[in-house]
Design an enzyme around this catalytic site. Structure first.
Site, short mmCIF file in Angstrom:
data_model
loop_
_atom_site.label_atom_id
_atom_site.label_comp_id
_atom_site.label_asym_id
_atom_site.label_seq_id
_atom_site.Cartn_x
_atom_site.Cartn_y
_atom_site.Cartn_z
CD GLU A 29 -2.45 -1.51 2.59
OE1 GLU A 29 -2.22 -0.75 3.56
OE2 GLU A 29 -3.10 -2.56 2.71
CG LEU A 58 -6.17 0.17 2.75
CD1 LEU A 58 -6.84 1.51 3.02
CD2 LEU A 58 -6.29 -0.74 3.93
CD GLU A 60 -3.72 -4.70 5.42
OE1 GLU A 60 -4.90 -5.09 5.38
OE2 GLU A 60 -3.42 -3.49 5.53
CD GLN A 82 0.45 2.30 4.99
OE1 GLN A 82 -0.59 2.60 5.55
NE2 GLN A 82 0.69 2.58 3.72
CG PHE A 83 1.94 0.83 10.74
CD1 PHE A 83 2.74 1.44 11.71
CD2 PHE A 83 1.45 1.60 9.70
CE1 PHE A 83 3.05 2.78 11.62
CE2 PHE A 83 1.76 2.95 9.61
CZ PHE A 83 2.57 3.55 10.58
CG ASP A 85 0.49 -2.23 14.95
OD1 ASP A 85 0.35 -2.32 16.16
OD2 ASP A 85 1.54 -1.82 14.42
CB ILE A 87 0.45 -8.32 9.54
CG1 ILE A 87 1.02 -9.18 8.40
CG2 ILE A 87 0.40 -9.07 10.86
CD1 ILE A 87 2.49 -9.52 8.57
N PRO A 89 -5.27 -9.33 8.81
CG PRO A 89 -6.38 -7.48 7.92
CD PRO A 89 -5.23 -7.86 8.83
CG HIS A 129 -0.27 3.31 13.86
ND1 HIS A 129 -1.51 3.58 14.35
CD2 HIS A 129 -0.35 3.49 12.51
CE1 HIS A 129 -2.32 3.91 13.36
NE2 HIS A 129 -1.65 3.86 12.23
#
Lengths: 325, 359
Positions: A29, A58, A60, A82-83, A85, A87, A89, A129
């Site tokens: 993303e 968007l 994961e 991206q984070f 946190d 992951i 999904p 995050h």
């Protein structure tokens, strides 16, 4: 050589790998035009084009699922989450699919995907995050889990990960993305997975750490120098596979062990280290093993500096370990 | 409606695709082989000779129609009920039965439950049990083939239940965004274990869901070999022409249980089953061929008998094949064993030698 930051080193590794091998593809993303929210992929779109630097919807699970398909075809995808946190999904794709493809097919379908994810606290990111959930991945057979703490290791380990035949979860300590700088070799210079680094030698106590915990641990060790306490610091770098030999050698030398990580204590990675040492080096120990970790609470926002193991907490922990025996 | 929106609804006319008598005969033979193997596998499980089985009875036309419409270079991402698709790829039935037995000749080395067979050489990807994950993976394969400039499509196989899964959305959305050369082949067999199609979604059809992702969805009679074959040929053509993905909903029926662990009498009526048995895809194709004088009753009986004998021979061979070596348990976790594996393997071998573990 000039000094660069850890995030720049990640960028250099991606650039080096993509230049060396047209099968290396990045997807995630905001990684294209925007260069990633942390700028890890800055400039890659311009140089390698949108077929190789793919901005994704968007989703994961879609990112990792797509990366798996690419790897099955023979490409070497590097997915950015991206984070860490975000992951979850993709957890089904990682745990049920990515980690098991080689095994479940009797070796017919190896599946080497690298998943890069910034992890950890200290950036005022609150619950979503900031988390360190490496232990969710280190407990899955078939996955490798790597955490650098220096620019040179970030580049060298990421290059190893990209050209490794197995899936690798590459956790990036975002708190020190820009605060740690160092010299980084030019070109495709790799740091092997599964090798720890003795950051500084000492004879009184071993501190085992990784990622963003390494700088405060080193600082704590320096503080204790003036008291005549000689602290050995081992940066694990690779959580799975773990460099068992280096860990045990250090423990047998010092006889005292402190483990430091940001993740909560209960069933955290430190539990594995403590169990390993208890199984293999119990009789070398002069004092109980101590874990200095994040607390067993969800990650806080306002009070994050009280939650994360600080230099002072680590100093206190080492002193107590020495006092215990 | 704009021309573009119209084009999204109907790819091209199905009549463009030829279905020759030879193709129909080949299809019938594969469908009968699948039916015979399926019946035998169920019995093997009932007799305790294999551990589990998920039958495809009733879905033969959908699977053979799709499989024969594809080329061997295409990549398939199956679920765990795709026996007849596997047969269309020329995957030997013996290799499949080795997997059902999980023996030492099983290419997946006894690692998975029956039905979860993958064959790298046939681009038939190793499936898993979680529902829908292969849908997103098929998109990755499709993007990779396009990146490599190869004229290959990827096909995801799944059922009506999977249209509720997370990765149905992930996969179809990604495929739409990238116009990936992929075909989503949904066998709507009416039941996801005990839940009827109406309880998965309020959508009028499953095919209609494609519209929201910006590509065509077509519903075909999944018990009509020719209809399925044509729809998949069209979708494959579209994909290779750069026109993007297609969702095909093949309307069919799972005549048997979800698996050998399931008893469908708990949730559906015998009348319903009887209605669908009247639409048996094999009977239908057979009658078509009889009617066109391309087949005689005697020839059909001979075909069935030949397949029965072949399946019997295959079962005998698979059953006589020993199980995998115990130490194979520790192989293929990673390319090179890491972590505690070497030590665990050593201890395991020691326990075997001492008779603490008995193979």
């Amino acid at each position: 050589m000039t000094e660069i930051t850890l995030i720049q080193a990640v960028n250099r590794a991606l650039h080096t790998a993509m230049k060396a091998d047209p099968d290396v593809i990045c997807l995630g993303e905001d990684i294209g035009v925007n260069g990633g929210v942390f700028r890890a992929t800055e400039g890659l779109l311009k140089e390698f084009g949108e077929e190789r630097v793919i901005d994704t919807p968007l989703n994961e699970s879609g990112i990792v699922g797509t990366a798996i398909g690419m790897a099955l075809y023979g490409l070497k995808p590097v997915a950015e989450i991206q984070f860490l946190d975000f992951i979850y999904p993709a957890f089904d794709q990682i745990v049920s699919e990515l980690s098991k493809f080689r095994y479940r097919s009797g070796g017919q379908f190896p599946c080497h995907v690298v998943i890069r994810a910034p992890y950890g606290g200290g950036i005022k990111g609150g619950l979503y995050h900031s988390q360190s959930t490496e232990q969710l991945f280190t407990s899955i057979p078939g996955l490798k889990v790597v955490v650098p703490s220096t620019p040179a290791d970030a580049k060298g380990l990421l290059l190893s990960a990209i050209f490794d035949p197995d899936p690798v979860i590459f956790l990036e300590p975002k708190r020190i993305y820009r605060t740690v700088t160092g010299e980084v070799p030019e070109g495709d210079v790799r740091v092997p997975l599964g090798s720890a680094r003795v950051v500084r030698e000492g004879s009184d106590v071993t501190v085992l750490a990784y990622g963003a915990m390494v700088p405060p641990v080193v600082q704590a060790a320096k503080t204790l120098d003036s008291d005549g306490i000689k602290t050995e610091v081992v940066d694990l770098r690779s959580l799975n596979p773990l460099d068992v030999e280096t860990v045990l050698r250090s423990v047998e030398k010092t006889g005292r062990v402190v483990v430091a990580h940001e993740a909560p204590k209960f069933c955290g990675y430190g539990a594995e280290l403590a169990a390993l040492i208890a199984e293999k080096a119990l009789y070398s120990l002069k004092a109980p093993i101590l874990r200095i970790t994040g607390y067993d609470t969800p990650f806080p926002y306002t009070l994050e500096n009280l939650y994360l193991p600080s230099v002072d907490r680590i100093v206190r922990g080492i002193q107590r370990t020495l006092a215990a025996g | 409606m704009t021309a573009e929106a119209d084009a999204l609804r109907a790819p091209t006319t199905p009549e463009d695709v030829e279905v020759s008598p030879e193709l129909l005969k080949q299809a019938l033979s594969l469908m009968v082989l699948a039916r015979v193997a399926d019946e035998r596998a169920i019995n093997l499980q009932r007799q305790g000779r294999i551990g589990f089985y998920a039958p495809l009875e009733g879905q033969e036309a959908a699977q053979v129609g799709c499989g024969l419409a594809l080329e061997n270079r295409d990549w398939l991402c199956p679920a765990y009920r795709e026996l007849a698709v596997a047969l269309t790829r020329g995957i030997p039935l013996l290799a499949i039965f080795h997997q059902l037995y999980g023996n030492s000749k099983d290419l997946s080395r006894g690692r998975q439950m029956p039905n979860h067979y993958g064959f790298r050489d046939h681009r038939f990807v190793s499936p898993s049990s979680p529902i829908g994950t292969q849908i997103a993976q098929a998109v990755g394969l499709a993007l990779a083939s396009r990146y490599k400039g190869e004229k290959v499509v990827s096909v995801a196989f799944f059922g009506d239940g999977a249209t509720s899964s997370n990765d149905f959305h992930s996969g179809l959305n990604f495929a739409g965004v990238y116009r990936a050369p992929v075909v989503f082949f949904c066998q709507n067999n009416q039941w996801a274990i005990s839940l009827p199609r109406e309880r998965q979604t309020r959508s009028e059809t499953l095919a209609i869901k494609a519209q929201a992702y910006g590509f065509p969805g077509v519903q075909v009679d999944g018990n009509d070999f020719g209809a399925v074959y044509r729809a998949v040929r069209q979708a494959r053509h579209r994909a290779l022409e750069g026109q993007g993905p297609t969702l095909i909903e093949a309307v069919t029926y799972r005549m048997g249980p979800h698996s050998t662990s399931d008893d469908p009498r708990r949730y559906r009526s015998s009348e319903e089953l009887a209605r669908w048995k009247e639409r048996d895809p094999i009977e239908r194709l057979k009658n078509d061929l009889l009617h066109r004088h391309l087949l005689t009753e005697t020839e059909f009986e001979q075909l069935q008998e030949a397949h029965r004998q072949e399946v019997q021979r295959i079962i005998k061979e698979a059953e006589a094949t020993p199980p995998p070596e115990p130490v194979s348990l520790f192989e293929d976790v990673c390319a090179v064993p890491t972590g505690y594996l070497a030590e665990e393997r050593q201890e395991f071998e020691e326990l075997l030698r001492q008779g603490v573990l008995k193979p």
